[in-house]
Design an enzyme around this catalytic site. Structure first.
Site, PDB file in Angstrom:
ATOM      1  N   ARG A  36       0.816  -1.219   0.030  1.00  0.00           N
ATOM      2  CA  ARG A  36      -0.117   0.017  -0.051  1.00  0.00           C
ATOM      3  C   ARG A  36       0.967   1.117   0.126  1.00  0.00           C
ATOM      4  O   ARG A  36       2.080   1.131   0.670  1.00  0.00           O
ATOM      5  CB  ARG A  36      -0.925   0.011   1.153  1.00  0.00           C
ATOM      6  CG  ARG A  36      -2.115  -0.663   1.178  1.00  0.00           C
ATOM      7  CD  ARG A  36      -3.016  -0.578   0.035  1.00  0.00           C
ATOM      8  NE  ARG A  36      -4.242  -1.643   0.004  1.00  0.00           N
ATOM      9  CZ  ARG A  36      -4.519  -2.465  -1.125  1.00  0.00           C
ATOM     10  NH1 ARG A  36      -3.388  -2.667  -1.931  1.00  0.00           N
ATOM     11  NH2 ARG A  36      -5.469  -3.189  -0.927  1.00  0.00           N
ATOM     12  N   HIS A  92      -1.892   0.345 -10.252  1.00  0.00           N
ATOM     13  CA  HIS A  92      -2.133  -0.792  -9.127  1.00  0.00           C
ATOM     14  C   HIS A  92      -2.800  -1.988 -10.075  1.00  0.00           C
ATOM     15  O   HIS A  92      -3.984  -2.311  -9.982  1.00  0.00           O
ATOM     16  CB  HIS A  92      -3.541   0.107  -8.340  1.00  0.00           C
ATOM     17  CG  HIS A  92      -3.834  -0.880  -7.081  1.00  0.00           C
ATOM     18  ND1 HIS A  92      -3.967  -0.113  -5.866  1.00  0.00           N
ATOM     19  CD2 HIS A  92      -3.875  -2.005  -6.856  1.00  0.00           C
ATOM     20  CE1 HIS A  92      -4.306  -1.064  -5.060  1.00  0.00           C
ATOM     21  NE2 HIS A  92      -4.145  -2.109  -5.485  1.00  0.00           N
TER      22      HIS A  92
END
Ligand code: NAP
Length: 314
Positions: A229, A277
């Site tokens: 993250r 992502h």
């Protein structure tokens, strides 16, 4: 009356419809519906919900909810907004996702190992310059996080000849992987890493873990891959570490703000590869199969799958 399973989400309507249609096929004994299709009476009889980044205000309306099954592996958003609510949270653990993520880890480790960013730059400068070759067994890859994704990725790197170490909160034993645990083990590990791969969840303990002090402990010239993250990295500290060559290259797939804002320095930095992502996409079909099996077992035997530890945040 069939058990009612709502899909509570903030996705686009076509994505939500796709999840609902797949779950309906796999849970023929249930009445699977979008949250927005529930009446007040329906809401009061829901025990289990399938969720994809749900709005807290929606979930709060399900007064008899026992547990929710997320269709994502990461739960930091739910930890921030739903952890105080009285139901359990189950996250997705999908072997197919672990396989996809380990493929991405291998791909981008090879990209760094075979110095593709440097050869790309040499090409731009019209430079014909072979660089010295390093054997995979002489490249030390350190994986931060040895959970479902880190474990599979570590083994895949071992299979491809790399020297691999891993770091987790609790002690682990993995064949041909040197396992370390706890904060005190990290400096020594960083000092010997050629490529660091972050696969940690975002929690109070891992937020801003990769800060100035972290980068000072890293061996000069090491590379970084962040597939965990974004908020585990202090962006300004990484940029400084890149500018002074402490980090030679960073492959970043996750960011504090996504999509990455156009004014971010990461876009243009020669030492950064920006990915949108994509390292570990969820497969609707395999994830729905797992969610459906977990819900079926609960309906038959009352068994709730392993839940997120709300005190640890993952
Ligand atoms: P997991 O199974 O929960 O594993 C987490 C690992 O991190 C465990 O080994 C855990 O240690 C370790 N850990 C947690 N806190 C730690 C700490 N403070 N210090 C040291 N180690 C710590 O999670 P996962 O399924 O592997 O997924 C990891 C993360 O990947 C997710 O949370 C998500 O953020 C990210 N992800 C990214 C993508 C993408 O497309 N980029 C896709 C899916 C997931 P223990 O083993 O001791 O508990």
């Amino acid at each position: 009356m069939r058990p009612l399973i709502p899909f509570v989400h903030q996705s686009t309507s076509s994505e939500a419809e796709q999840w609902c249609a797949t779950l309906r096929e796999m849970l023929p004994q249930c009445d699977v519906r979008l949250f927005e299709q529930l009446s007040e009476e329906d809401k009061a009889r829901v025990e289990v919900a399938v969720v994809a980044n749900p709005a807290p205000a929606d979930v709060a309306q399900l007064s008899h909810l026992q547990w929710v099954h997320s269709v994502w592996a990461g739960v930091e958003g739910m930890m921030a907004s739903l952890a105080d609510m009285p139901f359990e949270i189950v996250r997705l653990t999908d072997p197919h996702l672990a396989q996809t993520m380990s493929e991405a880890v291998l791909a981008w480790v090879l990209y760094l190992h075979r110095e593709m960013p440097q050869y790309r730059q040499q090409q731009s400068a019209g430079q014909w310059q072979p660089r010295p070759y390093t054997d995979a067994c002489d490249r030390h890859i350190v994986i931060l996080g040895l959970g479902v994704l880190g474990h599979k990725s570590a083994l895949r790197l071992v299979d491809n000849g790399f020297r691999v170490s891993g770091w987790s909160r609790s002690e682990k034993q993995l064949d041909k992987v040197c396992c370390y645990s706890g904060e005190q083990a990290l400096p020594e590990l960083l000092d010997d890493a050629d490529i660091i791969v972050n696969l940690l969840p975002l929690t109070a303990a891992t937020e801003s873990l990769m800060d100035e002090m972290f980068f000072q402990q890293v061996k000069a010239g090491a590379a970084l891959i962040n597939f965990g993250r974004g908020a585990s990295i202090v962006d300004a500290d990484l940029l400084q570490a890149l500018d002074r060559g402490q980090i030679s290259h960073a492959v970043l797939d996750v960011f504090t703000q996504e999509p990455l804002p156009l004014d971010s320095a990461f876009w243009q930095h020669p030492g950064v590869t920006v990915l949108p992502h994509i390292s570990g996409p969820t497969s609707v079909s395999t994830a729905s199969r797992i969610v459906a099996d977990n819900i079926s077992l609960y309906l038959l035997e009352g068994v709730i799958p392993p839940t997120v530890d709300k005190s640890l945040g993952y």
